[in-house]
Design a protein around this motif. Structure first.
Motif, mmCIF file in Angstrom:
data_model
loop_
_atom_site.group_PDB
_atom_site.id
_atom_site.type_symbol
_atom_site.label_atom_id
_atom_site.label_comp_id
_atom_site.label_asym_id
_atom_site.label_seq_id
_atom_site.Cartn_x
_atom_site.Cartn_y
_atom_site.Cartn_z
ATOM 1 N N LEU A 95 4.161 6.660 8.175
ATOM 2 C CA LEU A 95 2.946 7.282 7.333
ATOM 3 C C LEU A 95 1.884 7.720 8.261
ATOM 4 C CD1 LEU A 95 2.401 7.769 4.393
ATOM 5 C CD2 LEU A 95 1.090 5.736 4.125
ATOM 6 N N LEU A 101 6.406 1.088 7.258
ATOM 7 C CA LEU A 101 5.735 2.332 6.241
ATOM 8 C C LEU A 101 4.635 2.798 6.872
ATOM 9 C CD1 LEU A 101 5.655 0.888 2.682
ATOM 10 C CD2 LEU A 101 6.600 3.099 3.429
ATOM 11 N N ILE A 141 5.060 7.034 -2.383
ATOM 12 C CA ILE A 141 6.163 6.014 -1.674
ATOM 13 C C ILE A 141 7.313 5.648 -2.727
ATOM 14 C CG2 ILE A 141 6.360 3.708 -0.698
ATOM 15 C CD1 ILE A 141 3.421 4.424 0.474
#
Lengths: 316, 288
Positions: free
Chosen positions: A288, A284, A152
């Motif tokens: 993901l 996120l 990340i």
């Protein structure tokens, strides 16, 4: 220092606070008046932020108080441990990197780091990395591959540092290598533009399978000031350059350069960093979850396709 | 000396309109050079060795084996995705450069052999918007890498560029990733990629495909770097060291494999390609 277009909002907020204090101290009931002013404030904020110029967004992207990489690492991730150094020359404070957990899984985090005070900014070189910073980033990409952890990256830089020592130590070379290294990751890679996405210095850690951007961040090939200095021969034309460059989150979504715009709370991330970071954490997690089922080969192919399609050409 | 200068000056004026075509002034040593002499010397100053910038067609002529070159570029044309206007609309700038160069954008190249090695040769055109990389340059380089990989060719790119093209903003920036990632098609097939850096190579071009070759050659005295010297000077507010960001400086700092004079360039390139390319040995033997 508040931004110019924030001034009326801040003044109204101050008036509401004054009325509240007055009502409390004098034991008078001013709730109707306060309620009206709060409505007005809400409207003013909404209107101001609905009509921001691109140059105003650039100012928001740079506003003191916006979440930095270390703030995100603190709030969005658990168990962060910072790791230092490029194993070749030095540790670059303009890039921070380390291991952490995100909702239970181990991840590798790399990001540009600006300071919050002048002193810290000098230490961090205003978030402008030297070659050592990118070498550290590449080291972390190796680690992500070795352990199979997602990478990340958090982007917030005016650009890579344009200095003599940076050139001597191969600034262009490490940026190219970092782009290449990130493109070759066999694990999910997510890049988020937090504030400023200044040119190659930003892209060096921006080769994600998905690229996200905070609502008031900017990302382009050059800063509006430098663009104005070159094309208009006058850095004061930055406002015009910002318009021409179409560098806002929504512009970039339209151009296909970013995949998702992360909404910021009313008034911008600098006025409510926690709210902004919570929205980022949600985005996120979603991205993901979509990437994790993909095999290393699928992730490579997905990233290649994503960047291969970038651009606007006509074939005759 | 003074007489000499007087003589030269008179001569440049004397011939009227034809003179600028016949005589050129070396930007380095200021000698007046007869253009035919300069061309015979591959556009290298016979007085001081200064390497003049080269047109892309002349570059291809100097590097490709005679009669082997077939152009592959030209079908990809620029658009104006941002409707960009600074002091002039981007579309008008493009039209002017296209008219001046006869090319759709800042890159030219095709298939050829170099020393017998099958090659895909691309040259950036500094005369077109400072050789800047927008969507077209990025696309042609990605296509070039993919075609080279498909046909088993070596890739050679001659860089001459001020960097990424501002008028395509973030899309130009993305070409850095696109070109870089396309190079891996060659990697998978063990095909060589040689980068030749010429004056000037800066910004997003240096910081992407140009710096990532198996072998990096540079012409003498070329300006090569990430940030331009003017920007660096403004940032550090100090004079820059002598020879800073020139080929020889980069060689000293370990960023290049060799600095090669233009008259040696073709031979050096062929030498490297024959050693790296799977067909290099065979073609060498065949020639004997």
């Amino acid at each position: 220092m508040p931004l110019e277009f924030e001034q009326p909002i801040l003044e109204l907020e101050a008036r509401i606070r004054e009325l509240r204090d007055y009502a409390e101290a004098g034991g008078v009931d001013l709730s109707d008046e306060i309620g009206l002013l709060e409505q007005k404030l809400e409207r003013l904020q909404r209107e101001t932020f609905a009509n921001l110029t691109r140059w105003q967004r650039v100012q928001l992207a740079r506003a003191p108080g916006r979440p930095t990489t270390l703030d995100v690492v603190e709030r969005v991730f658990d168990d962060f441990i910072e790791l230092h150094g490029d194993r070749a020359f030095a540790d670059d404070p303009a890039i921070v990197a380390g291991l952490a957990r995100f909702r239970g899984r181990s991840v590798v985090v790399v990001g540009h780091q600006k300071g919050k005070t002048t002193k810290e900014n000098i230490h961090r070189n205003f978030g402008m990395p030297h070659p050592e910073g990118y070498r550290k980033a590449m080291r972390m990409m190796d680690m992500a591959d070795r352990f199979g952890f997602p990478l990340i990256s958090l982007i917030d830089t005016p650009g890579a540092y344009p200095g003599v020592s940076a050139e001597e130590r191969g600034q262009a070379w490490v940026i190219a290598q970092s782009i290449q290294r990130m493109g070759r990751l066999r694990v999910p890679a997510l890049a988020i533009i937090l504030g400023e996405g200044g040119s190659g210095g930003a892209l060096a850690i921006g080769v994600g399978n998905r690229v996200l951007i905070m609502e008031n961040a900017w990302y382009s090939v050059i800063s509006p000031e430098s663009c104005a200095a070159i094309l208009w021969r006058d850095a004061a034309q930055a406002e015009q350059a910002a318009e021409a460059l179409r560098l806002t989150a929504h512009d970039l979504k339209e151009l296909g350069v970013v995949d998702r715009v992360v909404p910021e709370p009313g008034g911008g991330a600098h006025r409510n960093p926690e709210g902004a970071m919570d929205a980022l954490a949600e985005a996120l997690a979603k991205e993901l979850a979509e990437l994790e089922p993909l095999s290393p080969e699928e992730l490579l192919a997905d990233r290649y396709r994503r960047f291969r399609e970038m651009g606007a050409v006509e074939i005759v | 000396m003074a007489l000499d200068r007087l003589f030269r000056r008179r001569r440049t004026r004397g011939g009227g309109r034809d003179v600028p075509e016949l005589w050129l002034k070396c930007p380095s040593c200021e000698a007046q050079i007869y253009k035919k002499d300069l061309e015979a010397d591959l556009m290298v100053c016979p007085e001081c060795g200064h390497h003049f910038r080269l047109g892309v067609e002349e570059r291809v002529r100097q590097l490709a084996d005679e009669g082997s070159f077939e152009p592959t570029t030209g079908a990809v044309r620029p658009t104006d995705p941002l409707r960009f206007t600074d002091t002039e609309p981007y579309t008008e700038r493009l039209a002017r450069y296209q008219q001046e160069t006869g090319r759709p954008d800042a890159i030219y190249g095709g298939t050829c052999t170099v020393g017998g090695v099958p090659t895909l040769l691309l040259a950036m055109d500094y005369a077109f918007a400072g050789g800047s990389m927008g969507s077209v340059v990025g696309e042609e380089i990605a296509r070039g890498a993919e075609l080279a990989a498909e046909e088993g060719r070596a890739l050679v790119i001659v860089a001459a560029s001020g960097g990424a093209r501002m008028q395509e903003a973030a899309l130009s920036l993305m070409q850095m990733a696109k070109t870089t990632m396309a190079l891996d098609r060659l990697w998978e097939k063990r095909l060589p990629y040689v980068s030749i850096l010429t004056d000037p190579t800066t910004g997003g071009v240096t910081a992407s495909f140009a710096a990532l070759a198996d072998v990096i050659l540079a012409e003498p005295g070329a300006l090569i770097g990430f940030a331009g010297p003017r920007v660096i000077k403004q940032t550090i507010r100090q004079d820059l060291p002598e020879g800073f960001q020139r080929s020889e400086f980069l060689l000293r700092h370990g960023m290049l494999d060799r600095v090669v004079e233009r008259r040696e360039l073709r031979a050096t390139l062929a030498h490297v390609l024959r050693l790296l390319h799977p067909e290099g040995g065979a073609s060498d033997a065949a020639r004997v």
